[in-house]
Every structure is written in C-alpha cells, then in structure tokens.
Scaffold this motif. Structure first.
Motif, PDB file in Angstrom:
ATOM      1  N   LYS A 121     -17.198  23.796  -2.986  1.00 25.75           N
ATOM      2  CA  LYS A 121     -16.593  22.516  -3.311  1.00 25.75           C
ATOM      3  C   LYS A 121     -16.013  21.848  -2.068  1.00 25.75           C
ATOM      4  N   LYS A 122     -15.342  22.628  -1.242  1.00 25.16           N
ATOM      5  CA  LYS A 122     -14.742  22.088  -0.037  1.00 25.16           C
ATOM      6  C   LYS A 122     -15.799  21.542   0.908  1.00 25.16           C
ATOM      7  N   SER A 123     -16.953  22.208   0.958  1.00 26.84           N
ATOM      8  CA  SER A 123     -17.959  21.839   1.942  1.00 26.84           C
ATOM      9  C   SER A 123     -18.752  20.605   1.551  1.00 26.84           C
ATOM     10  N   VAL A 124     -18.730  20.195   0.286  1.00 28.88           N
ATOM     11  CA  VAL A 124     -19.563  19.074  -0.150  1.00 28.88           C
ATOM     12  C   VAL A 124     -19.234  17.812   0.632  1.00 28.88           C
ATOM     13  N   ARG A 125     -17.960  17.475   0.709  1.00 26.76           N
ATOM     14  CA  ARG A 125     -17.580  16.236   1.391  1.00 26.76           C
ATOM     15  C   ARG A 125     -17.620  16.367   2.907  1.00 26.76           C
ATOM     16  N   GLN A 126     -17.631  17.596   3.410  1.00 26.85           N
ATOM     17  CA  GLN A 126     -17.865  17.785   4.829  1.00 26.85           C
ATOM     18  C   GLN A 126     -19.346  17.636   5.155  1.00 26.85           C
ATOM     19  N   LYS A 127     -20.171  17.960   4.167  1.00 31.76           N
ATOM     20  CA  LYS A 127     -21.615  17.941   4.360  1.00 31.76           C
ATOM     21  C   LYS A 127     -22.203  16.549   4.128  1.00 31.76           C
ATOM     22  N   LEU A 128     -21.706  15.836   3.113  1.00 23.93           N
ATOM     23  CA  LEU A 128     -22.254  14.535   2.749  1.00 23.93           C
ATOM     24  C   LEU A 128     -21.188  13.447   2.818  1.00 23.93           C
ATOM     25  N   ASN A 129     -21.603  12.270   3.247  1.00 22.34           N
ATOM     26  CA  ASN A 129     -20.720  11.107   3.235  1.00 22.34           C
ATOM     27  C   ASN A 129     -21.471   9.938   2.614  1.00 22.34           C
ATOM     28  N   ALA A 130     -20.852   9.307   1.620  1.00 20.07           N
ATOM     29  CA  ALA A 130     -21.473   8.159   0.955  1.00 20.07           C
ATOM     30  C   ALA A 130     -21.188   6.885   1.749  1.00 20.07           C
ATOM     31  N   MET A 131     -22.224   6.076   1.954  1.00 24.52           N
ATOM     32  CA  MET A 131     -22.080   4.820   2.698  1.00 24.52           C
ATOM     33  C   MET A 131     -21.840   3.684   1.709  1.00 24.52           C
ATOM     34  N   TYR A 166     -36.048   2.313  -2.680  1.00 25.96           N
ATOM     35  CA  TYR A 166     -35.599   3.622  -2.209  1.00 25.96           C
ATOM     36  C   TYR A 166     -34.648   3.415  -1.047  1.00 25.96           C
ATOM     37  N   ARG A 167     -33.460   3.985  -1.146  1.00 25.78           N
ATOM     38  CA  ARG A 167     -32.462   3.849  -0.090  1.00 25.78           C
ATOM     39  C   ARG A 167     -31.810   5.204   0.197  1.00 25.78           C
ATOM     40  N   GLU A 168     -31.340   5.363   1.416  1.00 28.55           N
ATOM     41  CA  GLU A 168     -30.607   6.569   1.806  1.00 28.55           C
ATOM     42  C   GLU A 168     -29.116   6.235   1.775  1.00 28.55           C
ATOM     43  N   GLY A 169     -28.451   6.619   0.706  1.00 26.84           N
ATOM     44  CA  GLY A 169     -27.047   6.280   0.545  1.00 26.84           C
ATOM     45  C   GLY A 169     -26.085   7.349   1.023  1.00 26.84           C
ATOM     46  N   PHE A 170     -26.603   8.555   1.201  1.00 25.89           N
ATOM     47  CA  PHE A 170     -25.762   9.663   1.654  1.00 25.89           C
ATOM     48  C   PHE A 170     -26.186  10.086   3.055  1.00 25.89           C
ATOM     49  N   TYR A 171     -25.206  10.186   3.941  1.00 22.95           N
ATOM     50  CA  TYR A 171     -25.474  10.691   5.279  1.00 22.95           C
ATOM     51  C   TYR A 171     -25.094  12.160   5.317  1.00 22.95           C
ATOM     52  N   LYS A 172     -25.989  12.987   5.859  1.00 25.70           N
ATOM     53  CA  LYS A 172     -25.771  14.424   5.867  1.00 25.70           C
ATOM     54  C   LYS A 172     -25.318  14.895   7.238  1.00 25.70           C
ATOM     55  N   ASN A 173     -24.241  15.635   7.263  1.00 24.32           N
ATOM     56  CA  ASN A 173     -23.806  16.334   8.464  1.00 24.32           C
ATOM     57  C   ASN A 173     -24.631  17.606   8.582  1.00 24.32           C
ATOM     58  N   ARG A 174     -25.502  17.664   9.542  1.00 23.85           N
ATOM     59  CA  ARG A 174     -26.437  18.781   9.655  1.00 23.85           C
ATOM     60  C   ARG A 174     -25.805  20.047  10.218  1.00 23.85           C
ATOM     61  N   TYR A 175     -24.538  19.979  10.563  1.00 24.70           N
ATOM     62  CA  TYR A 175     -23.881  21.141  11.156  1.00 24.70           C
ATOM     63  C   TYR A 175     -22.993  21.866  10.157  1.00 24.70           C
ATOM     64  N   VAL A 176     -23.158  21.540   8.876  1.00 24.98           N
ATOM     65  CA  VAL A 176     -22.490  22.273   7.806  1.00 24.98           C
ATOM     66  C   VAL A 176     -23.574  22.954   6.991  1.00 24.98           C
ATOM     67  N   GLY A 177     -23.346  24.211   6.598  1.00 26.82           N
ATOM     68  CA  GLY A 177     -24.364  24.998   5.893  1.00 26.82           C
ATOM     69  C   GLY A 177     -24.684  24.443   4.518  1.00 26.82           C
ATOM     70  N   ARG A 178     -25.813  24.889   3.974  1.00 28.39           N
ATOM     71  CA  ARG A 178     -26.229  24.464   2.636  1.00 28.39           C
ATOM     72  C   ARG A 178     -25.225  24.980   1.615  1.00 28.39           C
ATOM     73  N   THR A 179     -24.691  24.067   0.794  1.00 29.85           N
ATOM     74  CA  THR A 179     -23.618  24.445  -0.124  1.00 29.85           C
ATOM     75  C   THR A 179     -24.077  25.448  -1.161  1.00 29.85           C
ATOM     76  N   PHE A 180     -25.343  25.412  -1.551  1.00 31.69           N
ATOM     77  CA  PHE A 180     -25.833  26.342  -2.554  1.00 31.69           C
ATOM     78  C   PHE A 180     -25.756  27.777  -2.069  1.00 31.69           C
ATOM     79  N   ILE A 181     -25.870  27.989  -0.746  1.00 35.32           N
ATOM     80  CA  ILE A 181     -25.866  29.354  -0.231  1.00 35.32           C
ATOM     81  C   ILE A 181     -24.551  29.700   0.445  1.00 35.32           C
ATOM     82  N   MET A 182     -23.464  29.089  -0.013  1.00 35.06           N
ATOM     83  CA  MET A 182     -22.138  29.466   0.467  1.00 35.06           C
ATOM     84  C   MET A 182     -21.435  30.282  -0.601  1.00 35.06           C
TER      85      MET A 182
END
Length: 520
Positions: free
Chosen positions: A379-389, A356-372
């Motif tokens: 779509k725009k917020s996905v890459r602002q919200k998550l970054n793949a390491m 089990y690994r954490e491969g995505f880092y979440k920016n906690r200051y962007v809202g949940r994309t499902f409720i936008m």
C-alpha cells in the motif's frame, strides 16, 4: 457475466467445476511471502558477468534476494545477498565468481521465510560429487518429502525452503543410481525420473554437478517456464544458457533452441555437449496463465506463445466484454496502469474507438507492488510507484485498464488517485478474470481472505474497490486469447481463476495448512 452490474458474478466462469469448500473464507495467519527467475550457463569463457546481466533482465520476477554460483573445475564459488541485483553484488563478489559454468537466481519468496538470507538460492549439497541448485516454483507435497528425507534418507534440512527439499531429493536419487566412480548421463536422467515420482507441484530446475556439467529439467506439467539457448563458440563445443524467459538468451546473443519440455531433462557437459531426454512417462503441457497475464516480460516468448501478442489479444476480448456491460456513451479516455497492462489497454482503446492516454507516470526505481511482501509495504509503495497527472483526469470519465486485480490494495489506491486528480467517473477493467482462489504453484496469492474477489460477487468486489463500474475478463476469454494462433499448448494452469488444480493433491486440508503456515 463478469461485470459489476451482474448479480450472477458469484459464479465462476468454468462450468461449475469448483467444489463447495471454496465458498467460505478460512482464517488467515499471514501472507505466504517462490516467484523466481533462474539462469544457468556453460561456456568456453568466464560466465559470472553473463549470469549477472541475465539476472538483471529477470529482476521483474523477484526482488527479495539474489544469488550467483560458479564452478571453477570442481570448485564452487558462491555469492548471495538480499535485495536487487544491481545493489547486491560488489566488485569483490564478482571477482571471486570464477569459472565457465554458473547458475543464478532472483527470488520473491512464496515459501519459507521471505526475510531469511539463508533461504536465498542457490542451495548446495556436498554429496554426491557436489551439487548447486536453483529452482522456480512451489512443491505441494513438502510435508511428505520432509518426513521421508529425514526418516528414510537420513538427510538434514536447515531451512523451510522447498528448494532445499528438491535438491536433497535429487542428491538422494542420484546417489542411489550411481555405480562405479564415474557419473554418466543415463544415471543422471534416471535420477530425474525417480525425482518426478517423488515430487509434486511446479518446478523448473537448473543444477550444477561439480566436475561434470549443468542439469536442467521441468515438472511434468510444464507449469513454470524454462528456455534453452545456444551460441556457436570459436573454441571447443558450443556455449549454452538456460533461463526462465527467452529474453535472456536473445539479449545475450544466443539463438533460442526452444523450451525445455515438461518432464524433460537437459544435461550440458563442461565441454559444451548437450544431451536431452524425456524423463516422465506421461508429460503434459499446462503452463501457468499468470505468466502471460502479468509475470513475464512482454518481450519474452514462452511455450511458443508471445507474451506481448497474448496481452494484445487479452485487450481485444476485454474490449468486447466492456462494450457489452459498460456505459460506453460516458467514457472519454482509456488509460493503462503501466507497464504490464499497456498492450491490453491499447487494444481496448483501439477496439472501442476511444482515445488512449497515459495518465499515470511510473517511477521505475520502485519495485513491482504485487511482488512486495506484506500489505502495508504494498500500500505504501503504490503512491511512490505511480503518480496521476491531473491534466489527463480533470473532468473526464476514465476507463482504467490493469492486467489483474489480486488483493485490491493497489487498485483501490489507483481509483482514489484518479478521483483526487479530478476524474469525474472511474471505470476499472481487469485484463484477467477475478482471482478467487489460492495459487500454490509459485505465484504469491495463497490466502483466500486476502483476495478481493474470493467469496464476493463482482458488485461486492467493486464496493471494496470504490470504482463507479468494474469489469473483469472472463475465464474462457482469457484462455482463448492466450492460446490463439497456435496448437502446441491446448490447456493452461488457471487455478487462481477457476479453482482447478492440475498438479499434486491440493484439497481443502492442504490449502488450510498453507494459509496457517504462511509468513508476512
């Protein structure tokens, strides 16, 4: 079975209960941008700070707008604004929110205009006595109610919000049962009984009646949650809080008394006395499955079911499905989409004996994309919200676990991000079944054409998603996982998964009307 290699994926896993009209997508005129969080309190102390803090705890349930109302004796004070709680209220707003009774609301609109500040809650009506109300859910007979309220009750609606309709139905029924000059609890409960007879759909409601107290009630199916908390007071009576999730009373130092039952009404006087009564002749408890899958915070308990434990069990059952239908010899690592999928992903890794690994880092200051609101914003917020390491992906075959796949916009971007970060192979697994049908009870998924799984087999959905392999939870597995270990809840509202609508007259004509009147 629900795997990308199974051509029987077009069938639902519900024993064929879905009627034929679900098969062909209907034309869509827009997205129905009310998932909400609500709270109410009666205390011996000023409640403005408690309501504010509680709304911060419920922020995950809505980020479009927020409102707080307090009662200072028989005088209401109100502050409403667009945006998130921490940005919406200024010091001057909080200073004017005087009083020892209050209600609050965070909104992500699914009915009415998402951008209209006048549709922010709480709503107010001046008669009888003066009522302020907040509501979580969606009414399904709004057309009939709107007509009756105008033609019969002579009431004017100023917005498209079904919360305003609900408030005016309550006010009308309360006015009709009042005798004399004093309002008593029998009259209040009779008004709620009459409201249940008129209103269809889902509704958890908290209302203040000026000079009297706080009223809270829940629809006869208990679709949307409502939890009651109590704290001993050093002064007269007890302090009370009512909220969408148990984390609110727990975090505020209250004891959780329990859930308000389906069809039940609770009235708390200004002096801290609590009276409760069942106001429906045939209530049944059928809570929304999506609360446990995604919407609620994992540290909440609803209807006696721990959200966190339910998500762990969803991971257990998903692991068994993955083992049956995925190439297990070519998976190197399991990764969650943070945060709501983490418990399920941990169990998947544990059950399958994978790292089990954490491969995505979440920016906690962007809202949940499902409720936008709006596909473009999501779509725009996905890459602002998550970054793949890249170090976690490079050269690996990864199994990505998410809580659900609704439109597929976020999931498709995530698959692409994993490949760009160097993943050799991407298997995507959903802890929820395919979302094939509209949800009309307060979750933002009313348009069939927007749902990636609607009218598609699992392989066809995977063609859109772009993964090497796609695995979904099965409907009965999801139900069994959520309900395991208790006997109070025996059924779930699962309409977006199985097409079975438990409340209101939801048919093809209604769904088409909803789709044609939604807003982006």
């Amino acid at each position: 079975m629900l795997s990308a290699d199974d051509e029987r994926g077009r069938a639902t896993a519900d024993g064929g209960r879905v009627t034929e009209w679900f098969v062909t997508p209907a034309p869509i005129l827009g997205a129905h941008p009310d998932m909400c969080g609500i709270v109410g309190a009666v205390s011996n102390e000023p409640v403005a700070q408690l309501i504010y803090d509680s709304l911060g705890l419920l922020q995950h349930r809505g980020q479009d707008s927020t409102g707080i109302a307090t009662a200072e004796g028989s005088v209401f004070h109100l502050a409403r604004a667009k945006g998130q709680v921490r940005e919406a209220y200024r010091t001057r707003d909080m200073r004017k929110l005087l009083g020892t009774m209050g209600i609050g609301h965070v909104r992500y609109a699914t009915a009415g205009k998402a951008s209209a500040e006048e549709e922010s809650q709480p709503f107010y009506v001046n008669a009888p006595y003066g009522i302020m109300l907040v509501h979580n859910g969606n009414l399904t007979n709004v057309r009939e109610l709107r007509g009756d309220l105008f033609d019969v009750d002579r009431r004017h609606m100023n917005t498209q919000s079904d919360t305003e309709l609900l408030l005016n139905v309550l006010a009308t029924e309360l006015q009709a049962v009042i005798s004399g000059t004093h309002l008593d609890t029998d009259q209040i409960f009779t008004a709620v009984e009459r409201l249940h007879e008129r209103v269809e759909g889902s509704y958890a409601v908290i209302a203040m009646i000026a000079g009297y107290g706080l009223l809270a009630f829940r629809d006869p199916n208990g679709i949307r949650p409502l939890v009651l908390g109590r704290r001993e007071s050093t002064l007269t009576g007890a302090d009370w809080v009512v909220a969408s999730e148990s984390l609110v009373p727990e975090a505020s130092g209250y004891d959780v008394v329990g859930d308000i039952a389906p069809g039940e009404a609770v009235f708390i006087t200004l002096g801290g006395e609590m009276i409760r009564k069942q106001c429906h002749p045939a209530p049944r408890l059928i809570p929304c499955s999506f609360e446990y899958v995604y919407l609620a915070r994992p540290d909440s308990t609803m209807n006696g079911i721990s959200v966190y434990d339910a998500r762990l069990r969803l991971g257990d059952s998903l692991a068994a499905t993955i083992a049956r239908y995925s190439p297990m010899d070519d998976i190197d690592v399991v990764m969650p989409i943070p945060d709501s999928a983490r418990p399920s992903a941990m169990q998947v890794a544990r059950r399958l004996g994978l790292e089990y690994r954490e491969g995505f880092y979440k920016n906690r200051y962007v809202g949940r994309t499902f409720i936008m609101p709006g596909q473009a914003a999501r779509k725009k917020s996905v890459r602002q919200k998550l970054n793949a390491m890249p170090g976690e992906f490079r050269g690996k075959s990864v199994l990505i676990v998410d809580d659900s796949i609704v439109r597929g916009t976020t999931s498709r971007e995530i698959v692409e991000m994993a490949r760009q970060a160097g993943a050799r192979r991407v298997t995507f697994a959903s802890a929820a079944p395919p979302v094939r049908f509209p949800h009309v009870y307060g979750i933002n998924m009313p348009s069939r054409a927007e749902l990636i799984a609607h009218g598609r087999t699992i392989p066809e959905a995977n063609d859109v998603l772009g993964a090497d392999h796609l695995v979904y939870q099965e409907v009965e597995d999801m139900k069994n996982a959520i309900l395991a270990g208790q006997s109070t809840v025996t059924d779930l509202e699962m309409s977006c998964f199985d097409g079975r609508y438990v409340a209101g007259r939801v048919d093809e004509e209604y769904l088409r009307w909803v789709e044609e009147t939604t807003v982006s």
